[in-house]
Design a protein around this motif. Structure first.
Motif: not given
Length: 222
Positions: A57-77, A87-91
């Motif tokens: 839900q954080a990814a689905r509902l976080g909105g446009a501001q999530l794009a600010r963090y696309h370059g950070l190393p990303a972790y998920a549970v 789907e929100e552009g994290f790699q």
């Protein structure tokens, strides 16, 4: 056919139902909660060297501001959270199938120190270890009317409980006399405990994900 009652919010409820149908189950949707975005202030990206989400839900509902963090190393549970982040552009997302404390240990082992955790207004506790974690809520979960739940509670029905909060609400809605003919499959031991006592059976998978919950449901419905 034995009904499998899915109590989680949308869009996860429909996703679970689709998986259930592919397994030959008979899902019934009765969401007890709904996720809603909230206004949030995005902290500076340079303050962090990693990003964590413990809920899709954080990814689905976080909105446009999530794009600010696309370059950070990303972790998920969980794999569902990782898919929603992708789907929100994290790699190059690293995901774990246990809990927030386990992924925090992995983040530390990867040499990260300053973690941004985007999640809901209520989250499961995380043992930070040496990590400096800043938690920012981006959504909230609100209760929905439980209209229709009791009509679905036929004997031997299987209820899927995806959070401790859902377990607590279910326990408040279903009295002990009804429980003895109903089965619980919970996403975690904590969610199972929140359901209380007196159910026909209750179990949780070894790892907290929807696919494993549904595998247990298949066994119950055979």
């Amino acid at each position: 056919m034995t009904p499998v009652i899915i109590l989680r919010p949308e869009p996860g409820a429909s996703e679970s139902a689709a998986r259930a149908r592919r397994l030959g189950l008979a899902p019934r949707l009765c969401s007890l909660f709904e996720a809603r975005p909230i206004a949030w202030e995005a902290p500076p990206r340079e303050d962090f060297d990693a990003l964590l989400m413990t809920s899709a839900q954080a990814a689905r509902l976080g909105g446009a501001q999530l794009a600010r963090y696309h370059g950070l190393p990303a972790y998920a549970v969980g794999s569902a959270t990782a898919r929603a982040m992708a789907e929100e552009g994290f790699q190059n997302i690293v995901h774990g199938d246990l809990d927030g404390s386990a992924i925090a240990a992995r983040i530390t082992a990867d040499g990260r120190h300053r973690l941004l955790h985007l999640g809901g207004t209520t989250v499961a506790p995380i043992a930070p270890g040496p990590l400096n974690i800043q938690r920012v809520p981006v959504y909230t979960i609100g209760e929905k009317p439980e209209a229709g739940l009791h009509a679905l509670l036929e004997p031997d029905a299987v209820l899927l409980v995806h959070s401790p909060r859902a377990g607590s609400r279910l326990a408040a809605l279903v009295d002990p006399l009804q429980r003895r003919d109903l089965h619980i499959i919970a996403i975690s031991p904590a969610a199972l405990e929140a359901c209380g006592q007196g159910w026909a059976s209750g179990e949780a998978p070894g790892q907290p994900d929807d696919e494993r919950m549904l595998a247990l449901a298949v066994r119950l419905c055979e």
